[in-house]
Design a protein around this motif. Structure first.
Motif, PDB file in Angstrom:
ATOM      1  N   PHE A 272       0.819  -1.205   0.000  1.00  0.00           N
ATOM      2  CA  PHE A 272       0.000   0.000   0.000  1.00  0.00           C
ATOM      3  C   PHE A 272       0.857   1.261   0.000  1.00  0.00           C
ATOM      4  CE2 PHE A 272      -2.033   3.400   2.482  1.00  0.00           C
ATOM      5  CZ  PHE A 272      -3.106   3.670   1.648  1.00  0.00           C
ATOM      6  N   ALA A 273       2.011   1.208   0.675  1.00  0.00           N
ATOM      7  CA  ALA A 273       2.877   2.386   0.705  1.00  0.00           C
ATOM      8  C   ALA A 273       3.315   2.771  -0.702  1.00  0.00           C
ATOM      9  CB  ALA A 273       4.090   2.116   1.598  1.00  0.00           C
ATOM     10  N   TYR A 274       3.633   1.771  -1.530  1.00  0.00           N
ATOM     11  CA  TYR A 274       4.023   2.050  -2.911  1.00  0.00           C
ATOM     12  C   TYR A 274       2.842   2.615  -3.690  1.00  0.00           C
ATOM     13  CZ  TYR A 274       6.237   1.353  -7.466  1.00  0.00           C
ATOM     14  OH  TYR A 274       6.777   1.551  -8.712  1.00  0.00           O
ATOM     15  N   TYR A 275       1.669   1.979  -3.547  1.00  0.00           N
ATOM     16  CA  TYR A 275       0.493   2.447  -4.269  1.00  0.00           C
ATOM     17  C   TYR A 275       0.102   3.859  -3.843  1.00  0.00           C
ATOM     18  CZ  TYR A 275      -4.261   2.570  -6.087  1.00  0.00           C
ATOM     19  OH  TYR A 275      -5.414   2.930  -6.737  1.00  0.00           O
ATOM     20  N   HIS A 276       0.222   4.157  -2.543  1.00  0.00           N
ATOM     21  CA  HIS A 276      -0.115   5.485  -2.041  1.00  0.00           C
ATOM     22  C   HIS A 276       0.844   6.528  -2.605  1.00  0.00           C
ATOM     23  CE1 HIS A 276       0.130   8.819   0.901  1.00  0.00           C
ATOM     24  NE2 HIS A 276      -1.198   8.667   0.943  1.00  0.00           N
ATOM     25  N   LEU A 277       2.140   6.211  -2.588  1.00  0.00           N
ATOM     26  CA  LEU A 277       3.125   7.153  -3.119  1.00  0.00           C
ATOM     27  C   LEU A 277       2.916   7.369  -4.619  1.00  0.00           C
ATOM     28  CD1 LEU A 277       5.651   8.869  -2.654  1.00  0.00           C
ATOM     29  CD2 LEU A 277       7.038   6.815  -3.060  1.00  0.00           C
ATOM     30  N   LEU A 278       2.612   6.304  -5.352  1.00  0.00           N
ATOM     31  CA  LEU A 278       2.372   6.432  -6.786  1.00  0.00           C
ATOM     32  C   LEU A 278       1.131   7.276  -7.061  1.00  0.00           C
ATOM     33  CD1 LEU A 278       3.023   5.696  -9.708  1.00  0.00           C
ATOM     34  CD2 LEU A 278       1.740   3.566  -9.378  1.00  0.00           C
ATOM     35  N   SER A 279       0.090   7.108  -6.269  1.00  0.00           N
ATOM     36  CA  SER A 279      -1.124   7.913  -6.445  1.00  0.00           C
ATOM     37  C   SER A 279      -0.830   9.394  -6.229  1.00  0.00           C
ATOM     38  CB  SER A 279      -2.210   7.440  -5.476  1.00  0.00           C
ATOM     39  OG  SER A 279      -2.556   6.086  -5.710  1.00  0.00           O
ATOM     40  N   VAL A 280      -0.021   9.694  -5.208  1.00  0.00           N
ATOM     41  CA  VAL A 280       0.356  11.087  -4.969  1.00  0.00           C
ATOM     42  C   VAL A 280       1.146  11.643  -6.146  1.00  0.00           C
ATOM     43  CG1 VAL A 280       1.718  12.599  -3.481  1.00  0.00           C
ATOM     44  CG2 VAL A 280       0.287  10.823  -2.458  1.00  0.00           C
ATOM     45  N   MET A 281       2.076  10.852  -6.654  1.00  0.00           N
ATOM     46  CA  MET A 281       2.894  11.317  -7.770  1.00  0.00           C
ATOM     47  C   MET A 281       2.054  11.560  -9.021  1.00  0.00           C
ATOM     48  SD  MET A 281       6.129   8.749  -7.178  1.00  0.00           S
ATOM     49  CE  MET A 281       7.015   9.319  -8.603  1.00  0.00           C
ATOM     50  N   VAL A 282       1.092  10.680  -9.306  1.00  0.00           N
ATOM     51  CA  VAL A 282       0.243  10.852 -10.482  1.00  0.00           C
ATOM     52  C   VAL A 282      -0.598  12.116 -10.358  1.00  0.00           C
ATOM     53  CG1 VAL A 282      -1.723   9.873 -11.733  1.00  0.00           C
ATOM     54  CG2 VAL A 282       0.187   8.409 -11.090  1.00  0.00           C
ATOM     55  N   LEU A 283      -1.165  12.364  -9.168  1.00  0.00           N
ATOM     56  CA  LEU A 283      -1.992  13.555  -8.991  1.00  0.00           C
ATOM     57  C   LEU A 283      -1.155  14.828  -9.060  1.00  0.00           C
ATOM     58  CD1 LEU A 283      -4.460  12.399  -6.185  1.00  0.00           C
ATOM     59  CD2 LEU A 283      -4.809  12.437  -8.666  1.00  0.00           C
ATOM     60  N   VAL A 284       0.027  14.804  -8.450  1.00  0.00           N
ATOM     61  CA  VAL A 284       0.898  15.981  -8.513  1.00  0.00           C
ATOM     62  C   VAL A 284       1.330  16.238  -9.951  1.00  0.00           C
ATOM     63  CG1 VAL A 284       3.146  16.891  -7.824  1.00  0.00           C
ATOM     64  CG2 VAL A 284       1.677  15.768  -6.135  1.00  0.00           C
ATOM     65  N   ASN A 285       1.649  15.179 -10.656  1.00  0.00           N
ATOM     66  CA  ASN A 285       2.067  15.341 -12.048  1.00  0.00           C
ATOM     67  C   ASN A 285       0.942  15.900 -12.909  1.00  0.00           C
ATOM     68  OD1 ASN A 285       4.215  14.540 -14.216  1.00  0.00           O
ATOM     69  ND2 ASN A 285       2.279  13.713 -14.979  1.00  0.00           N
ATOM     70  N   CYS A 286      -0.275  15.385 -12.745  1.00  0.00           N
ATOM     71  CA  CYS A 286      -1.411  15.898 -13.520  1.00  0.00           C
ATOM     72  C   CYS A 286      -1.713  17.349 -13.155  1.00  0.00           C
ATOM     73  CB  CYS A 286      -2.639  15.020 -13.286  1.00  0.00           C
ATOM     74  SG  CYS A 286      -2.523  13.382 -14.037  1.00  0.00           S
ATOM     75  N   GLY A 287      -1.552  17.679 -11.866  1.00  0.00           N
ATOM     76  CA  GLY A 287      -1.775  19.065 -11.469  1.00  0.00           C
ATOM     77  C   GLY A 287      -0.765  20.019 -12.087  1.00  0.00           C
ATOM     78  N   MET A 288       0.495  19.596 -12.122  1.00  0.00           N
ATOM     79  CA  MET A 288       1.518  20.443 -12.731  1.00  0.00           C
ATOM     80  C   MET A 288       1.309  20.553 -14.239  1.00  0.00           C
ATOM     81  SD  MET A 288       4.854  19.148 -10.547  1.00  0.00           S
ATOM     82  CE  MET A 288       5.943  20.382 -11.227  1.00  0.00           C
ATOM     83  N   TRP A 289       0.902  19.476 -14.874  1.00  0.00           N
ATOM     84  CA  TRP A 289       0.564  19.542 -16.303  1.00  0.00           C
ATOM     85  C   TRP A 289      -0.590  20.513 -16.549  1.00  0.00           C
ATOM     86  CZ3 TRP A 289       0.412  13.759 -18.249  1.00  0.00           C
ATOM     87  CH2 TRP A 289       1.726  13.307 -18.432  1.00  0.00           C
ATOM     88  N   ALA A 290      -1.617  20.396 -15.700  1.00  0.00           N
ATOM     89  CA  ALA A 290      -2.791  21.246 -15.889  1.00  0.00           C
ATOM     90  C   ALA A 290      -2.429  22.719 -15.826  1.00  0.00           C
ATOM     91  CB  ALA A 290      -3.848  20.911 -14.826  1.00  0.00           C
ATOM     92  N   TYR A 291      -1.502  23.065 -14.952  1.00  0.00           N
ATOM     93  CA  TYR A 291      -1.112  24.470 -14.801  1.00  0.00           C
ATOM     94  C   TYR A 291      -0.143  24.896 -15.902  1.00  0.00           C
ATOM     95  CZ  TYR A 291       0.503  28.784 -12.634  1.00  0.00           C
ATOM     96  OH  TYR A 291       0.810  30.098 -12.402  1.00  0.00           O
ATOM     97  N   ARG A 292       0.912  24.092 -16.125  1.00  0.00           N
ATOM     98  CA  ARG A 292       1.951  24.551 -17.042  1.00  0.00           C
ATOM     99  C   ARG A 292       1.491  24.525 -18.498  1.00  0.00           C
ATOM    100  NH1 ARG A 292       4.147  27.007 -19.752  1.00  0.00           N
ATOM    101  NH2 ARG A 292       6.364  27.445 -20.091  1.00  0.00           N
TER     102      ARG A 292
END
Length: 450
Positions: A272-292
């Motif tokens: 779960f720790a890996y899945y949780h970290l990956l979920s955070v990374m995907v959301l942060v990445n999509c958020g940065m894409w959405a802005y930039r």
């Protein structure tokens, strides 16, 4: 000579109905749903081309696109992107933006690329692990079915005529052990579930009464043990070779080994720790894409972001579905259909009767053995016909005539033709074979009407 169908075992197909927890609820076992077409059902052609595949809207519901479009985070980030894009277009971001910009609201692409690269690596690794689990579960499930077929095959060979009831009882217990395993994967099997299997004919009232007092996780293995005991009893009564008893027990133990590997695999998902970290990374990445991606003069930016985020989140969604294929997702295994096909073949293997000239069983085989002729040694005349060249005359032109004067050339085996409307390939051999005996009966083997 034709196989004669005997009375079928009291199994109803599709035998199994699944609505596991975590995939839409537990379901009501007293109301079986028709799900033989659910999961892994869409057949596609890889040679049709990429554009044809994309434009095939009939396959839309078999993809992860509907699930991505139904996710909250996808639309939140898309709204963020559109709002930022409109604000940029209206002049809210004054001054120059870009890699060398010093604007306080600017986000450099070099910073975004770092997060994107790390997230891509983690997501690819997660996808590979999920697909490896998917293949392992598939191999174990199909291996279990193949072992069940082999068990019924060997048992019928050695006890078919002398101990038919032992054969029926043993294969029924084997089927019950397999069905109980798939029930117990997602839920604790209740007495109502056992009564449902009783209504299908897989269990008897006495079996249910004994199983109610057992630990739920022990029922599948104990039922397989019942099957082994009954099989050994039948083998002794039929005076079969003793090593066959060990072979049958080994098949049942192999079925249990497949079941245990499935349970162990489901009990050890990606941490779960890996899945949780990956979920955070995907959301942060999509958020940065959405802005930039919104900080641009091009009107194509919203379209680029839409498909980029759709692909990124879609891969994550697909990987999560592959990690647990025992449900009702589009990529999940069609267990209802697989179990129904397994039971159908086992029933046929158990109950068929071979008949020749009104003589049944082994005596009928003896009649066929006395009439058998040698097979031709050459394989060069063999040809498999498809739907495009199924006409018999094409085979007659392509195959050399049989030379009966040559003692080294003997007749080929009996031809096995399927229905021309079935769409399947079939074997066509020389009509001059004495096994066909077309001339003696006044029949032209190439005449479709005859």
């Amino acid at each position: 000579v034709q196989p004669k169908a005997g009375p079928a075992l009291p199994f109803i197909t599709p035998v199994l109905t699944f609505t596991p927890e975590g995939h839409g609820g537990r379901g009501n076992p007293t109301e079986p749903r028709v799900s033989a077409d659910e999961g892994m059902t869409y057949v596609y052609d890889t040679k049709s081309g990429r554009l044809s595949t994309i434009l095939n809207f009939a396959a839309y519901w078999y993809t992860v696109v509907p699930k991505v479009l139904a996710s909250l985070e996808f639309w939140l980030f898309l709204l963020l992107h559109i709002a930022t894009f409109l604000a940029y277009k209206t002049g809210f971001f004054s001054g120059e933006t870009g890699p060398t910009s010093n604007h306080e609201l600017d986000l450099a692409w070099t910073d975004v690329k770092v997060i994107t690269a790390i997230t891509t690596f983690f997501e690819v690794f997660y996808s590979n692990q999920c697909y490896a689990r998917y293949l392992k579960f598939h191999n174990n499930t199909r291996g279990m079915i193949n072992d069940a077929h082999a068990f019924a095959f060997v048992l019928r060979t050695h006890t078919g005529e002398k101990c038919r009831n032992h054969l029926r009882l043993s294969v029924r217990y084997m089927v019950a052990g397999i069905l109980l395993h798939f029930y117990e994967i997602k839920q604790k099997v209740s007495e109502m579930d056992l009564r449902y299997l009783q209504r299908l004919g897989v269990l008897r009232p006495g079996d249910v009464q004994v199983m109610v007092s057992m630990q739920p996780q022990h029922r599948a293995l104990i039922t397989l043990n019942w099957s082994s005991i009954v099989a050994c009893m039948g083998m002794k009564q039929a005076e079969a070779p003793p090593p066959i008893q060990g072979l049958l027990s080994a098949r049942l133990l192999q079925i249990h080994a497949h079941q245990q590997e499935i349970m162990d695999g489901l009990g050890l998902p990606v941490p779960f720790a890996y899945y949780h970290l990956l979920s955070v990374m995907v959301l942060v990445n999509c958020g940065m894409w959405a802005y930039r991606m919104a900080l641009t003069e091009s009107w194509f930016a919203p379209f680029v972001y839409f498909f980029a985020s759709l692909i990124f989140i879609g891969v994550m969604e697909l990987s999560s579905e592959l990690s647990d294929p025992f449900g009702t997702d589009e990529v999940d295994f069609p267990l209802d259909r697989w179990m129904g096909e397994m039971v159908e073949l086992i029933v046929e293997m158990t109950e068929y009767e071979f008949e020749c000239n009104h003589v049944l069983g082994n005596a009928g085989f003896e009649l066929v053995v006395r009439e058998e002729v040698p097979m031709r040694s050459g394989i060069q005349d063999f040809k498999i016909l498809t739907d495009d060249d199924r006409h018999h005359n094409m085979v007659a032109d392509s195959m050399p005539p049989l030379d009966h004067t040559n003692p080294q050339t003997v007749a080929p085996p009996r031809s096995a033709h399927s229905s021309p409307h079935s769409g399947a390939s079939y074997i066509a051999l020389s009509p001059s074979s004495p096994m066909l005996d077309g001339g003696a009966m006044g029949i032209n083997p190439y005449d479709n009407q005859q």
